[in-house]
Design an enzyme around this catalytic site. Structure first.
Site, PDB file in Angstrom:
ATOM      1  N   ASP A 242      -2.198  10.430  -2.231  1.00 15.35           N
ATOM      2  CA  ASP A 242      -2.548   9.361  -3.177  1.00 15.35           C
ATOM      3  C   ASP A 242      -2.837   9.914  -4.561  1.00 15.35           C
ATOM      4  OD1 ASP A 242      -3.270   8.339  -0.337  1.00 15.35           O
ATOM      5  OD2 ASP A 242      -2.937   6.575  -1.605  1.00 15.35           O
TER       6      ASP A 242
ATOM      7  N   ALA B  19       0.777   5.062  -2.245  1.00 12.99           N
ATOM      8  CA  ALA B  19       0.625   5.350  -3.670  1.00 12.99           C
ATOM      9  C   ALA B  19       1.871   5.005  -4.489  1.00 12.99           C
ATOM     10  CB  ALA B  19       0.218   6.810  -3.862  1.00 12.99           C
TER      11      ALA B  19
ATOM     12  N   ARG C 293       0.871  -1.171   0.000  1.00 14.71           N
ATOM     13  CA  ARG C 293       0.000   0.000   0.000  1.00 14.71           C
ATOM     14  C   ARG C 293       0.907   1.219   0.000  1.00 14.71           C
ATOM     15  NH1 ARG C 293       2.272   1.476   3.901  1.00 14.71           N
ATOM     16  NH2 ARG C 293       0.934   3.271   3.832  1.00 14.71           N
TER      17      ARG C 293
ATOM     18  N   ARG D 262      -7.400  -0.612  -7.368  1.00 15.93           N
ATOM     19  CA  ARG D 262      -7.704   0.466  -6.420  1.00 15.93           C
ATOM     20  C   ARG D 262      -7.868   1.760  -7.215  1.00 15.93           C
ATOM     21  NH1 ARG D 262      -4.609   0.761  -0.904  1.00 15.93           N
ATOM     22  NH2 ARG D 262      -6.584   1.759  -0.401  1.00 15.93           N
TER      23      ARG D 262
ATOM     24  N   GLN E 242      -2.680   1.986   9.934  1.00 20.37           N
ATOM     25  CA  GLN E 242      -1.358   2.132   9.323  1.00 20.37           C
ATOM     26  C   GLN E 242      -0.397   2.934  10.191  1.00 20.37           C
ATOM     27  OE1 GLN E 242      -4.229   2.693   7.671  1.00 20.37           O
ATOM     28  NE2 GLN E 242      -4.105   2.097   5.528  1.00 20.37           N
TER      29      GLN E 242
ATOM     30  N   ASN F 279      -5.725  12.091   0.121  1.00 17.83           N
ATOM     31  CA  ASN F 279      -4.831  11.260   0.947  1.00 17.83           C
ATOM     32  C   ASN F 279      -5.725  10.466   1.897  1.00 17.83           C
ATOM     33  OD1 ASN F 279      -2.172  10.424   1.787  1.00 17.83           O
ATOM     34  ND2 ASN F 279      -2.436  11.650   3.631  1.00 17.83           N
ATOM     35  N   LYS F 280      -5.119   9.614   2.682  1.00 17.77           N
ATOM     36  CA  LYS F 280      -5.837   8.731   3.605  1.00 17.77           C
ATOM     37  C   LYS F 280      -6.937   9.471   4.360  1.00 17.77           C
ATOM     38  CE  LYS F 280      -5.302   5.271   4.062  1.00 17.77           C
ATOM     39  NZ  LYS F 280      -6.151   4.400   3.195  1.00 17.77           N
TER      40      LYS F 280
END
Lengths: 351, 351
Positions: free
Chosen positions: B240, B55, B53, B90, B200, B250-251
């Site tokens: 990402d 990007a 995982r 994804r 994460q 992003n996350k």
């Protein structure tokens, strides 16, 4: 009040005559277990270990703790010692201090032999008044939800942590308007944030599920995204302590939701009874923020023991509350009505 | 590149000649296990299941997937099918699409018999360029950290998710400046948010622990409180996908940190290589946001099976990313230097 927990009528606390029974919220939603509190130390432990939690319920439990203490010794020194022990259990929720001050004030005027019975009466009165306040909060808040119902149905309410009936003597604070709207046939859908590290969001999904209120569990992280995408009509949260200027301490993460609400034009309400307002505290900066055990964050369940040992070294910060500045709060819903955060005092001027 | 994982030189991916080995990040930090990818489907699964995982690493792995596919069939149709399968794994990280487009462009010009070898060369080149970009990001970002070091030491950096070496071919993006500062003897302390629902943050604490960088794990909910109390000097996150206007996906939860940073005057930086910028995407609103399986949130580990069954009914929303508007981003740290989010194109004008 019922005399025991029945599936049809769960309550977070039952104050009997000389007995106290609580729902053990540390086991919920996985196990529905009640627990008898038999002595002062049981009440203090229940608060500390979060078997009971939620500012109003902490206040009721503290009052019960005083009543339990006085069964065997109703002297001035026993009363003072009980107050001290309970006051030290958790620092942020002001309802704890408020309930202890009220119990003290009531009992100190009485001769020791009269105190034990009076303590139970007062503890029950605190519970009953909390229930009545929350019922009123529900009605005031319901009108806010109704006013948004013209926009779309169901109304999407976001909440944080658990400020439902589990957190109070009855009805809840933040969820009282939701339950009232649901009872009036207004469609509501609740976004429930997980509320790490203690996952109180699961208490909220459990409550809402039992009441038949539609809801969706989300990670705390998802709150901003959902507001940005227009999925949320209003936010309602509870409070652990409201300063006189309207700054509001509530479960850690509330402040982030308030920032996202402001950035996206989503109304942000705090729902709390008057017992949560600390008039002695002029500003949110003065509210003590409880730092809880890092284990709450460190323990990832279900991992091998060796990994847990490694994790035990992991440095953790675990503040349990944060302060949302009054400027981010659209309104505070109390038993006396709804006020802008900065105008809170006007609702309570005749106190 | 090493030919196998050694404790002293862990890498998230090793691209050999005809072989690919990954660290299985779904097992980390509890178990350090490597996994061989032997065919296209293995690469697609590794991306989908988040064994890899981040990007940039997703991009490298996708390039390897193409190389694996062409071992047995290097026809135009096999190449197109491999691109399609990998592109569907994804949706949000644009590095995936970028790497696939680059592989396609390179390989389509070659006769099928020449493609297999060229694919491995190109996949390795993508990995090596990513490592070089991230090294440059580290140096540019280090200067930002250095400029704050006059204020106090250690510099408190907050990050979100994992954008360290695990998320890239090497060095990391958001953590590259931290590692560079640490290597230069500048005291840094990193606040690592847990990053629910996939945790994460634990990858980040693991990385930082191995590198000897001081750090503290926090609940995602605590980020605003820490910034409000002045505990954070700057925020650095990865990305990402960055839209041409600087809006950054992003996350999930990044946006909340950006709001808190702005509200409290904390600089908020995004660190990402050029491969993360989607010049075709003018605006963050057009970035597709992946909705992941609700199980990620629903499964509270360690609870009895009966409770898990009950939880399986729980309605969940699980968006994996959010978009931080460019206006909240102090600067974007790329391999070409640091630019204000809205001036990103100026760094890349000669492309």
């Amino acid at each position: 009040m019922t005399t025991a927990f029945a599936a049809a009528e769960l309550r977070p606390i039952h104050v009997g005559d000389g007995t106290v029974t609580i729902l053990d919220q540390a086991q919920l939603p996985y196990r529905v277990e009640s627990r008898m509190l038999c002595k002062l130390e049981d009440a203090a432990h229940a608060i500390r270990a979060m078997q009971v939690r939620g500012a109003p319920l902490i206040g009721v439990t503290a009052a019960c703790g005083i009543a339990l203490a006085l069964i065997h010794d109703a002297s001035d020194s026993a009363l003072a010692a009980a107050v001290d022990m309970l006051a030290a259990t958790r620092p942020t929720a002001v309802n704890l201090r408020w309930a202890l001050a009220r119990m003290s004030a009531r009992l100190q005027t009485l001769p020791p032999p009269a105190r034990a019975n009076a303590a139970w009466d007062e503890a029950r009165a605190i519970a009953e008044e909390d229930a009545a306040s929350n019922h009123a909060i529900g009605e005031h808040g319901r009108r806010i939800i109704e006013s948004l119902a013209a926009r779309r149905l169901p109304i999407a309410v976001m909440t944080h942590c658990n400020a439902g009936w589990l957190a109070t003597a009855a009805y809840g604070t933040a969820l009282a308007p939701v339950y009232a709207a649901h009872a009036h046939g207004i469609g509501v859908h609740v976004f429930v944030s997980e509320t790490r590290p203690r996952n109180q969001g699961l208490l909220t999904t459990w409550e809402l599920g039992k009441a038949g209120v539609a809801h969706t569990l989300i990670a705390d992280n998802a709150a901003g995204h959902l507001m940005q995408r227009g999925a949320v009509d209003l936010v309602i949260v509870g409070a652990d302590r409201i300063a006189a200027n309207g700054d509001t301490a509530n479960k850690i993460g509330t402040y982030l939701k308030a920032l996202a609400a402001q950035a996206n034009g989503v109304p942000f309400y705090v729902a709390a009874p008057g017992s949560t307002i600390d008039w002695q505290c002029s500003n949110g900066r003065d509210i003590p923020i409880e730092e809880r055990d890092g284990e709450e964050l460190r323990l990832v369940r279900g991992v091998p023991a060796a990994a847990r040992i490694a994790a035990a070294d992991m440095p953790v910060a675990n503040p349990a509350f944060d302060v949302t500045p009054a400027a981010l709060v659209t309104g505070i819903i109390t038993e006396r009505g709804v006020a802008a955060a900065q105008q809170l005092a006007q609702l309570f001027t005749n106190e």
